[in-house]
Design an enzyme around this catalytic site. Structure first.
Site, short mmCIF file in Angstrom:
data_model
loop_
_atom_site.label_atom_id
_atom_site.label_comp_id
_atom_site.label_asym_id
_atom_site.label_seq_id
_atom_site.Cartn_x
_atom_site.Cartn_y
_atom_site.Cartn_z
CD GLU A 183 -4.45 -0.30 9.17
OE1 GLU A 183 -5.11 0.07 8.17
OE2 GLU A 183 -3.70 -1.30 9.15
CD GLU B 68 -3.18 0.69 2.08
OE1 GLU B 68 -4.14 1.47 2.12
OE2 GLU B 68 -3.10 -0.32 2.80
#
Length: 909
Positions: free
Chosen positions: A762, A490
């Site tokens: 996260e 990502e």
């Protein structure tokens, strides 16, 4: 006696006079020290004042600029002399002299008059060098390898050029960029100390080049240029699956070297069809997957003048000759920073050899080991070990994060990658036949070279570790763009993460240029109808746009940068983008209610694994959207006021009232209850003033009750978390905010710290209490968004803030809020004016507060004590101090007005 007394008097006068002198230093041009590659025709200058007395202020200044330090010091042949300007402005002062020339170096200095009308000496001389201002200044041609590259592995090609400098060289400047990534050498020496150049932008519209002073690398006689390319972000894998070639499939080089000889003549060496190309030792290099180097294929000395390149192929000119997209680099490049040695070397239960560096970081590992020719060493990178203690890579998804080095077999060999980076704490070593020794491995930390500006510490060790994690999360994800994560497949410039964290980011590091550059890409990738992408640079497509709280990056970050740095030019630069985004929402909001389109909502909010009684903290996505609609409109109004756009102020003030009215009709009951009863719903409604004033106190009470119903735990996600503690403090619940901050069980900020985190996670529970992991499809252990709590720590616990009437810390607020179990807290911030500090301590029932205010600013200090007569400074009541004004005592707080200097306040018993 008379002469002796007179001498003593004069000496005493001289000493006093010297002690009162003001100095001017820390000169910046375009927010950088002595920058190269300035591409604006009216660069901005800033400087600092210093001295050992209080209340130092600037009453006037004079700037001068010239083409040589000697001329400048003599005051001759100047290109600009401002004359004495009556003003206290000492940051972002624009150049207003003669027209500036491409590539030319200039010198400048400043002097000021202080509050007593005394002139300082001229400052030390600073310099800047202009970029190539016109496309016609580029004489170079785009070149590509003249050899066929494997379409799958795409090895890194080498480019080479020799030339002779027949005369004595006075100066030389190299201008370099690539479609892909590059490393350049002149006569065997690396050009510059930047990595992953030319950086990442929305390449089709904006391609950066770097500018280097290479005078010391050249020599009279034969010279050689060597450049290696990698596919990088330009054509490498990005996003998910087999997705690459987002900006093009053909990598290429553009190189120009401008040489000035001592006899006044010039010569330009350019990339053209006279260059040669070949393959070298880098067989494979991808951002996500790592790099493979075969040292046996290294062309020894290929970048030196005497290298025999008869077997090299001629390059080919690129069919794409575009130069109109070229831009100078305004932000600080990626550089090497900390070097970390292994904490320990492990043998896992699976029998793997793993190095633990003790810190989750971003960069790569430098290796110095022996090996036989053809043998290899493989380094795989991971953030965590699993519950059993084995190497864990499932959360990396398809990213391999693997570097391979094949030995040439001639003693100790040093290896590090070139065109990739990894996010890791642990490194698994395979293939190596020697003994793994800690002294042979060094983790090299990479991030954009943003100057460190802020520090925070307190009496609570877990909070100090949280601050450490916030800072490491920021630097690891600020590699030319603000990425969401640095390890899996990502690593994209997610706009929601960036806006949520931007105010915190501006405390820890100087991110003015970093965000100014990226915001230009935000505007460049903004769709014609005003919609803003989920990620910038946009590699997800033209439909991945328009989510509330993500696209609002277009308004939130410019305003936060204005508050932090008083950079009106950045605000003006981004204003069309800000307005276009608000207009997009307006057009998609029937009856002023934004209830259309896709939205991420309060991303990663609290969701229990077994939610039988509805404890999941779900917030209506359109309620969130309406709140951010109002917020972006308010920020647009703020910007319009600063920029003098009164018509827009009037238009959008009327719109804002309609937005809030529509919110009340749709989402608010007559008794003041929101249709979503989550923490995020109340936080956003209160923070963005969506409720009538008479309903705000009861809404704050509902928020507090909600928090307590979760046993004093937060339930917010990416959009609610940044504002949660701020709202609590604003409405009188600072003690509850402290309780949330100091909560150690999930979900909380300190839960990851207790679990051993060294960066921000996260997810609130990326690693569960039983040491199993959350879903590997989305579970990064270096993801900075929740680190936005830092903003509350700095602005509320330590109390350092800037007033909106004079942003950039021209008018400073010092308003500490002691609380929780903390007995001490301290913060320092390096502003454009100098250092601001606030440090408080509770000891034996007494509060002491140490404050430092930089020259040419003022501060309002709020001390939490009802009786102003109990506030002492220097052992005397503050009311008796000539340098301190007691502005009032209200609601248990004594307000003081002070100028620059150091202060030690004590609240007496």
């Amino acid at each position: 006696m008379y002469k002796t007394g007179l001498l003593c008097f004069l000496l005493g006068f001289s000493a006093a006079d010297i002690s009162a002198q003001t100095k001017v230093d820390s000169l910046l041009c375009e927010n950088r020290h002595n920058p190269e590659g300035v591409d604006v025709t009216h660069p901005l200058f800033s400087w600092q004042l210093s001295g050992n007395r209080r209340n130092i202020r600037q009453s006037a200044y004079e700037l001068r600029a010239g083409t040589s330090p000697k001329q400048l010091n003599q005051g001759k042949e100047l290109i600009w002399q401002s004359g004495k300007i009556t003003s206290d402005q000492s940051i972002h002062v624009p150049y207003q002299g003669d027209a500036l020339s491409s590539g030319k170096k200039y010198y400048w200095q400043v002097r000021i008059w202080d509050e007593n009308g005394r002139a300082t000496d001229w400052s030390p001389v600073a310099q800047w060098q202009m970029a190539l201002l016109h496309s016609s200044d580029w004489k170079a041609s785009w070149i590509e390898p003249g050899i066929k590259l494997d379409s799958l592995t795409r090895p890194s090609p080498l480019f080479r050029k020799t030339f002779s400098a027949a005369k004595k060289i006075q100066s030389a400047t190299a201008y370099i960029t690539a479609r892909g990534l590059y490393e350049a050498y002149i006569n065997g020496q690396r050009v510059g100390d930047a990595f992953l150049t030319p950086g990442w932008t929305t390449y089709r519209k904006r391609l950066q080049y770097q500018q280097y002073d290479v005078t010391d690398l050249l020599r009279q006689g034969n010279n050689a240029i060597g450049v290696t390319l990698g596919v990088g972000w330009y054509s490498g894998y990005l996003a998910w699956g087999d997705s690459r070639n987002h900006f093009g499939s053909r990598i290429g080089l553009l190189f120009q070297l401008n040489i000035q000889y001592t006899d006044g003549t010039e010569e330009v060496i350019t990339s053209d069809n006279s260059w040669k190309s070949s393959l070298g030792s880098i067989l494979y290099s991808e951002i996500y997957h790592g790099e493979t180097i075969d040292a046996r294929k290294e062309k020894q000395g290929w970048y030196n003048p005497d290298y025999n390149d008869k077997d090299w192929a001629a390059v080919q000119l690129s069919p794409d000759t575009t130069k109109s997209t070229l831009i100078a680099t305004i932000n600080e490049p990626i550089r090497k920073h900390e070097q970390i040695k292994p904490l320990k070397i492990l043998t896992t239960p699976a029998g793997e050899k793993v190095i633990d560096f003790g810190q989750n970081l971003v960069g790569w590992v430098q290796v110095r080991v022996n090996g036989r020719a053809g043998d290899s060493i493989v380094l795989q990178h991971a953030e965590v070990l699993d519950k059993a203690g084995n190497f864990y890579t499932e959360n990396l998804r398809l990213a391999k994060q693997k570097n391979t080095y094949i030995f040439k077999g001639n003693g100790v060999e040093q290896f590090e990658p070139h065109f990739t980076f990894q996010g890791f704490r642990f490194v698994k070593i395979t293939g190596y036949k020697g003994t793994i020794k800690p002294e042979d491995f060094t983790a090299i930390v990479l991030y954009s070279d943003m100057p460190a500006t802020g520090s925070f510490s307190c009496s609570h060790p877990l909070i100090n570790q949280l601050q450490h994690n916030i800072q490491w999360g920021q630097q690891g994800n600020f590699l030319d763009v603000p990425t969401d994560c640095p390890q899996r497949d990502e690593r994209l410039g997610w706009t929601g993460d960036a806006q949520a964290f931007s105010r915190t980011a501006a405390f820890n590091r100087q991110v003015n240029n970093f965000f100014a550059k990226w915001l230009k890409d935000v505007a460049a990738d903004q769709r014609a109808d005003g919609s803003v992408p989920f990620v910038v640079p946009n590699v997800l497509g033209n439909d991945a746009m328009g989510s509330a709280g993500w696209a609002d990056v277009a308004t939130i970050v410019p305003w936060n940068m204005y508050l932090a740095y008083d950079d009106k030019r950045l605000l003006e630069q981004q204003y069309p983008s800000m307005r276009s985004w608000v207009e997009y929402i307006h057009k998609n909001s029937p009856q002023d209610l934004w209830n259309t389109g896709f939205h991420f909502g309060d991303w990663l909010f609290y969701r229990p694994d077994d939610d039988n009684d509805g404890r999941a903290a779900i917030t209506d996505k359109y309620l969130i959207a309406q709140c951010f609609y109002a917020h972006s409109t308010q920020l647009l109004i703020n910007a319009a006021k600063v920029l003098g756009k009164q018509a827009d102020v009037d238009t959008y003030t009327a719109l804002l009232q309609r937005i809030k009215t529509a919110f009340g009709k749709e989402y608010l009951t007559p008794n003041g209850r929101l249709v979503s009863s989550s923490q995020t719903a109340y936080v956003l409604a209160l923070n963005f003033d969506m409720l009538p004033e008479n309903l705000r106190a009861q809404a704050a009470r509902r928020l507090a009750e909600n928090i307590k119903s979760y046993d004093t735990h937060l339930t917010t996600g990416f959009l609610g978390t940044p504002y949660l503690c701020h709202v609590l403090s604003r409405f009188g619940y600072t003690d509850l905010a402290y309780s949330l901050l100091l909560q150690e069980s999930y979900p909380s900020w300190l839960y990851p710290v207790k679990m051993g985190a060294t960066t921000i996670w996260e997810r609130w529970n990326g690693e569960k209490p039983d040491h199993t992991f959350e879903t590997p499809g989305m579970n990064s252990f270096n993801h900075y968004a929740y680190g936005a709590i830092g903003d509350w720590m700095y602005r509320v616990i330590a109390g350092i803030d800037t007033k909106e009437d004079m942003p950039g810390y021209k008018h400073i607020t010092i308003a500490p809020h002691p609380g929780g179990t903390l007995t001490q807290a301290s913060a320092n911030l390096l502003t454009y004016y100098g250092k601001v500090s606030s440090s408080w301590k509770l000891e034996n029932g007494q509060l002491s507060l140490d404050v430092e205010i930089p020259a040419n600013t003022k501060a309002t200090v709020y001390i939490p004590v009802k009786d102003g007569n109990k506030v002492l400074e220097g052992g005397q009541p503050v009311a008796s101090q000539k340098d301190i004004k007691v502005a009032g005592t209200e609601k248990g707080v004594t307000t003081l007005e002070v100028g620059s200097g150091q202060y030690h306040f004590v609240v007496g018993s």
